[in-house]
Design a protein around this motif. Structure first.
Motif, mmCIF file in Angstrom:
data_model
loop_
_atom_site.group_PDB
_atom_site.id
_atom_site.type_symbol
_atom_site.label_atom_id
_atom_site.label_comp_id
_atom_site.label_asym_id
_atom_site.label_seq_id
_atom_site.Cartn_x
_atom_site.Cartn_y
_atom_site.Cartn_z
ATOM 1 N N ASN A 297 2.795 -30.777 -9.366
ATOM 2 C CA ASN A 297 3.249 -30.258 -8.144
ATOM 3 C C ASN A 297 3.409 -31.332 -6.992
ATOM 4 O OD1 ASN A 297 4.248 -27.865 -9.475
ATOM 5 N ND2 ASN A 297 2.507 -26.864 -9.346
ATOM 6 N N ASP B 253 4.645 -36.751 -5.528
ATOM 7 C CA ASP B 253 4.852 -37.640 -4.442
ATOM 8 C C ASP B 253 3.568 -38.377 -3.865
ATOM 9 O OD1 ASP B 253 7.610 -37.620 -4.384
ATOM 10 O OD2 ASP B 253 7.890 -36.256 -2.790
ATOM 11 N N ALA C 113 6.973 -34.942 -14.626
ATOM 12 C CA ALA C 113 7.496 -33.428 -14.763
ATOM 13 C C ALA C 113 7.153 -32.700 -13.569
ATOM 14 C CB ALA C 113 7.160 -32.771 -16.227
ATOM 15 N N GLY D 141 8.562 -31.092 -9.212
ATOM 16 C CA GLY D 141 9.134 -31.636 -8.012
ATOM 17 C C GLY D 141 8.856 -32.885 -7.345
ATOM 18 N N ALA D 142 9.678 -33.647 -6.890
ATOM 19 C CA ALA D 142 9.356 -35.053 -6.310
ATOM 20 C C ALA D 142 10.524 -35.452 -5.401
ATOM 21 C CB ALA D 142 8.590 -36.045 -6.879
ATOM 22 N N GLU D 143 10.364 -35.848 -4.204
ATOM 23 C CA GLU D 143 11.380 -36.344 -3.564
ATOM 24 C C GLU D 143 11.428 -38.000 -3.456
ATOM 25 O OE1 GLU D 143 11.606 -34.458 0.517
ATOM 26 O OE2 GLU D 143 11.798 -32.390 -0.287
ATOM 27 N N PRO E 212 11.031 -40.984 -7.033
ATOM 28 C CA PRO E 212 12.246 -41.672 -7.858
ATOM 29 C C PRO E 212 12.477 -43.047 -7.128
ATOM 30 C CG PRO E 212 12.806 -39.335 -7.701
ATOM 31 C CD PRO E 212 11.528 -39.482 -6.633
ATOM 32 N N ARG F 126 10.878 -42.302 -16.197
ATOM 33 C CA ARG F 126 11.663 -41.318 -15.933
ATOM 34 C C ARG F 126 11.229 -40.034 -15.183
ATOM 35 N NH1 ARG F 126 14.127 -39.339 -21.299
ATOM 36 N NH2 ARG F 126 14.464 -41.703 -21.566
ATOM 37 N N GLY F 127 11.857 -39.723 -14.039
ATOM 38 C CA GLY F 127 11.675 -38.906 -13.225
ATOM 39 C C GLY F 127 12.543 -37.401 -13.866
ATOM 40 N N LEU F 128 11.873 -36.410 -14.287
ATOM 41 C CA LEU F 128 12.842 -35.197 -14.932
ATOM 42 C C LEU F 128 12.719 -33.863 -13.792
ATOM 43 C CD1 LEU F 128 10.468 -34.655 -18.343
ATOM 44 C CD2 LEU F 128 12.993 -36.145 -17.777
ATOM 45 N N GLY F 129 11.939 -34.175 -12.847
ATOM 46 C CA GLY F 129 12.185 -33.206 -11.614
ATOM 47 C C GLY F 129 11.534 -31.853 -12.445
ATOM 48 N N HIS F 130 11.674 -30.592 -11.602
ATOM 49 C CA HIS F 130 10.784 -29.457 -12.124
ATOM 50 C C HIS F 130 11.485 -29.260 -13.459
ATOM 51 C CE1 HIS F 130 9.470 -25.269 -12.317
ATOM 52 N NE2 HIS F 130 10.519 -25.029 -12.783
#
Length: 470
Positions: free
Chosen positions: A304, A307, A333, A335-337, A340, A353-357
């Protein structure tokens, strides 16, 4: 540091020392702050002290400070400061809890106090609900949960970096929650800061409920620690590292290493890890559903706070793994701002590869090959979920993931980290054996966390220690 010292000499002293601590990781800067606060503790605003305290705790939790710079910082400096802070809260707010009257019979009641409850998607909050359910359903206790929200919810002092916790506004007042088909009674306050009405309201609720035992869920649980000497007090940590608590008994988080020395924390320490409440739906998926090639050696990083946790050193380590394993792919896996953008600058950006939530985390873990852990304190629930899915973990020592995964899945340094990943990618038999070891380790962790007779014994011991003369 000499240049920064000279250039910042005229700044607000808390701002200056906290910024220099952030740059250097030197705990002597925090000692300087505590010394300054000690001199004005009866004058400084309680909310300002509270934010400084939790901003320090946050940096310690995120493993950003060099503990070797002041080895006795936690036990010798931070714990005594926390005790003095509690005395200020008590004296300024008139927060003096009533002692339980002698000779009263046991009520079978337990109060669980937490600094912060968010939702059943927040792992420590899920674990708290699991504890309440097991106390009620399996041990026959009546439970009241106090959600105190005593951590700062806004910025009160110039600290670098500052810290303000989230507050779930809908969780206010008296409510009941359902978890595993059980009803849990809760009392919450979303009022900001440390106010007399709020603190005394919780202390009055404890007195009215009249529990046999108070459980502090997490470290530095202010309302629970104000009850020290008035009610039997047990602390259940939610993470590794040294837990600050005034409880009669402070449980471990699976580390099995007692605090150094013979002080208060060493005397109260007991080995135990309360179980992680995993979300297990039985959901399955194919690699195609997550756009993972069948031939890829799929590694995953879960968190979580990606970042902050996926820093430059960890990205360099991932580049080395991708050099050694041409078929490897690393997924992120959570959330990250900022992440990426940082991934796009890596040598192997196309294979990061960033998947987000991810909602279907259980299914995703089952189609991956290796769980990679950055250097961090948290992440224990993600590691447990990976082990349950038969996914091997790769981690350095230290932190929640290492504690949950156990020594089989730990390596000594970055070179061994890369070598282990390459070996698993090259040898299907070794990978299959590691998958079996992962499931076996999860069974051990699950058994530890469901050891209710041991938990009940520690609860009884806390009551006995409280009643012991002297």
């Amino acid at each position: 540091m000499e240049t920064l010292d000279a250039a910042t000499a005229g700044l607000d002293p808390i701002l200056r020392e906290s910024a220099l601590a952030h740059v250097s990781g030197d705990l002597r800067r925090y000692v300087n702050i505590l010394n300054m606060l000690d001199n004005v503790l009866d004058l400084a605003p309680l909310d300002g002290i509270n934010q400084i305290y939790w901003s320090m705790q946050r940096q310690l939790f995120l493993m950003r400070m060099d503990m070797a710079s002041v080895p006795e910082f936690l036990t010798g400096r931070l714990l005594p400061f926390y005790e003095r802070f509690l005395r200020q809260i008590s004296s300024r707010l008139g927060a003096v809890p009533a002692p339980r009257r002698a000779g009263r019979p046991d009520t079978g009641k337990v109060v669980i106090v937490t600094n912060q409850f968010l939702s059943d998607q927040h792992q420590p909050s899920r674990d708290l609900l699991l504890l309440a359910v097991r106390l009620q359903r399996d041990l026959g206790r009546t439970v009241l949960v106090l959600n105190t929200n005593m951590m700062p919810d806004r910025y009160y002092s110039p600290f670098v970096p500052p810290f303000a916790a989230a507050v779930e506004e809908r969780l206010s007042g008296e409510q009941t929650m359902r978890f595993e088909d059980e009803t849990v009674r809760t009392l919450s306050s979303t009022a900001p800061g440390i106010a007399a009405e709020k603190v005394n309201g919780f202390l009055s609720a404890v007195d009215a409920f009249d529990p046999d035992l108070v459980i502090a869920f997490g470290g530095s649980v202010v309302v629970a620690d104000l009850l020290e000497g008035v009610r039997p007090l047990l602390c259940i940590p939610t993470t590794t590292g040294q837990t600050i608590s005034l409880a009669d008994i402070v449980l471990d988080f699976g580390g099995r290493v007692p605090p150094a020395g013979e002080g208060r924390l060493a005397r109260s320490w007991r080995p135990f890890r309360f179980g992680l409440s995993l979300r297990r739906s039985g959901d399955t998926a194919t690699r195609a559903e997550f756009s993972i090639p069948d031939a890829a050696f799929a590694c995953i990083v879960v968190g979580n706070r990606l970042d902050a946790e996926v820093d430059g050193d960890f990205l360099d380590l991932l580049d080395r793994i991708l050099d050694a394993v041409p078929q490897a792919l690393v997924l992120f896996a959570g959330g990250a701002e900022a992440l990426p953008g940082r991934l796009s600058g890596c040598r192997h950006a196309a294979r990061l590869r960033g998947l987000g939530h991810v909602d279907r985390m259980e299914a995703l873990l089952q189609v991956c090959d290796l769980f990679l852990n950055p250097r961090r304190t948290g992440g224990g629930a993600g590691a447990a979920q990976a082990l349950a899915a038969g996914l091997p973990v790769l981690s350095h020592a230290g932190g929640d993931v290492a504690s949950v995964a156990g020594p089989t899945f730990l390596v000594a340094d970055d070179g061994a980290f890369v070598a282990r990943a390459a070996a698993l990618a090259a040898d299907p038999a070794l990978l299959a054996a590691a998958r079996d070891e992962a499931r076996a380790r999860f069974a051990v962790v699950e058994q530890e966390g469901s050891n209710l007779p041991q938990l009940a014994a520690y609860m009884a011991e806390a009551v006995a220690l409280f009643r012991k003369p002297g």
